[in-house]
Design an enzyme around this catalytic site. Sequence first.
Site, short mmCIF file in Angstrom:
data_model
loop_
_atom_site.label_atom_id
_atom_site.label_comp_id
_atom_site.label_asym_id
_atom_site.label_seq_id
_atom_site.Cartn_x
_atom_site.Cartn_y
_atom_site.Cartn_z
N GLY A 1 -6.59 -4.07 -15.04
CA GLY A 1 -6.99 -3.16 -13.97
C GLY A 1 -5.87 -2.19 -13.67
O GLY A 1 -4.80 -2.60 -13.21
N GLY B 1 -5.93 0.72 -11.61
CA GLY B 1 -6.21 1.62 -10.51
C GLY B 1 -4.90 1.99 -9.82
O GLY B 1 -3.82 1.88 -10.40
N THR C 1 1.54 -2.41 -1.68
CA THR C 1 0.86 -3.53 -2.35
C THR C 1 1.53 -3.82 -3.68
O THR C 1 1.76 -4.99 -4.04
CB THR C 1 -0.62 -3.22 -2.57
OG1 THR C 1 -1.23 -2.89 -1.32
CG2 THR C 1 -1.34 -4.42 -3.17
N VAL D 1 -3.14 0.47 -7.55
CA VAL D 1 -2.18 -0.62 -7.46
C VAL D 1 -1.75 -1.10 -8.85
O VAL D 1 -0.55 -1.23 -9.13
CB VAL D 1 -2.76 -1.80 -6.65
CG1 VAL D 1 -1.79 -2.98 -6.65
CG2 VAL D 1 -3.05 -1.37 -5.22
N ASP E 1 -8.22 -1.71 -18.85
CA ASP E 1 -9.06 -1.28 -17.74
C ASP E 1 -10.44 -0.98 -18.30
O ASP E 1 -10.58 -0.63 -19.48
CB ASP E 1 -8.47 -0.03 -17.07
CG ASP E 1 -9.10 0.27 -15.72
OD1 ASP E 1 -8.47 -0.04 -14.70
OD2 ASP E 1 -10.23 0.79 -15.69
N PRO F 1 -8.63 1.26 4.96
CA PRO F 1 -9.42 1.50 3.76
C PRO F 1 -9.66 0.22 2.95
O PRO F 1 -8.87 -0.72 3.01
CB PRO F 1 -8.57 2.49 2.95
CG PRO F 1 -7.59 3.05 3.93
CD PRO F 1 -7.33 1.97 4.91
N ASP F 2 -10.74 0.22 2.20
CA ASP F 2 -11.06 -0.87 1.30
C ASP F 2 -11.91 -0.26 0.17
O ASP F 2 -11.94 0.97 0.01
CB ASP F 2 -11.81 -1.98 2.04
CG ASP F 2 -11.88 -3.28 1.25
OD1 ASP F 2 -10.85 -3.96 1.14
OD2 ASP F 2 -12.96 -3.62 0.74
N LYS G 1 -4.31 -14.34 4.82
CA LYS G 1 -3.30 -13.40 4.34
C LYS G 1 -2.31 -13.04 5.45
O LYS G 1 -1.09 -13.07 5.25
CB LYS G 1 -3.97 -12.13 3.81
CG LYS G 1 -3.01 -11.06 3.31
CD LYS G 1 -3.74 -9.82 2.81
CE LYS G 1 -4.54 -10.12 1.56
NZ LYS G 1 -5.11 -8.88 0.95
N LYS H 1 -13.20 -7.88 8.93
CA LYS H 1 -13.73 -7.07 7.82
C LYS H 1 -14.91 -6.25 8.31
O LYS H 1 -15.71 -6.70 9.14
CB LYS H 1 -14.21 -7.95 6.67
CG LYS H 1 -14.29 -7.22 5.34
CD LYS H 1 -12.89 -6.92 4.82
CE LYS H 1 -12.92 -6.20 3.50
NZ LYS H 1 -11.54 -5.96 3.02
#
Length: 333
Positions: free
Chosen positions: A165, A167, A141, A169, A188, A105-106, A60, A72
């Site tokens: 989805g 959320g 994002t 993003v 979702d 964050p993740d 990425k 990570k």
Amino acid sequence: MFPHDRVIVRRGPESGVPIIVAVHSTALGPALGGCRMKAYPDWRDGLEDALRLSAAMSEKCALAGLPHGGGKTVVVATGAFDRDAALRDVGTVIEELGGAYWTGPDVGTGPADMLTIGERTRHVFCRPVAAGGSGDSSPATAAGTVAALRAVCGDLPGRSFAVLGLGHVGARVARLLAEAGAKLVLSDVDPARREVAGELGADWVTPDECLTAPVDVLVPAALGGVLTAEVVPRLRCAAVAGPANNQLAGPAVADLLHERGILWAPDSVVSAGGVIGATGAELRHESPAEVTARLDGIAATLTGIFATAEREGVTPAAAAAAEARRRMAAARS
């Protein structure tokens, strides 16, 4: 892809839970990668996640033209444990790496958690805005995702998108597409997200119906692994492009999409907006205009990958991976 530079697996001295930090590459610069806090059947599953996700971050960052490699952190959340203690343990491990790796964050963590990690190391990003950080990375994002969608299908008005989805993003992507005049199908696993569909005048369907909706572009915006060998034959879209990481259940799925004539935009490119925005503001001190230009540049990167894939008769996934390897190899040499 290259082997990992360094992998640390340690039982946190304060928390007692496994802390895993995988640094895949520092060829282009200090590694970046989020801190994931998640329950796993076994700590080895967390290690596998860290290895896979850190390598994906290298790809990425390389494709985004960032002076960074991939890393990570995985906190294996098993049983009852002290969350803040685990985050401090993460900070201790990261500090030992001396700046070779920065985390953000993740899944399972957020900007506030970066303050706790930051008690032990300065090598964090996406702290809350009130604390001098860039805060939530989802707006960047989402902006990068929409730039990618323009590369996939050109003008957005009148085009149809199924966003799976909703959320932070996914909901932002849906709103940006609605503002651009696109037609939307939304879903979702959380039925409360249906209010987003009502707000935007979009169709609300089940996740399975969203996955196989007859649209121009399917936009996976939840967790990965959604594109499987069983799902691909059921798809009724012309293209797939979304911010969810690791959308392909396995490398062979890229070939299945290619055989069906479904254009797949590598998620390593589509989802890069968050790390571009956060590190641009906090690590490289870029102006808002410079960050915006980098986000818009996602479209050009994706267009180049599509052109290479067509010219060489390979999948976009293969073209993206080859370009990332080339850039990292050039830096190493």
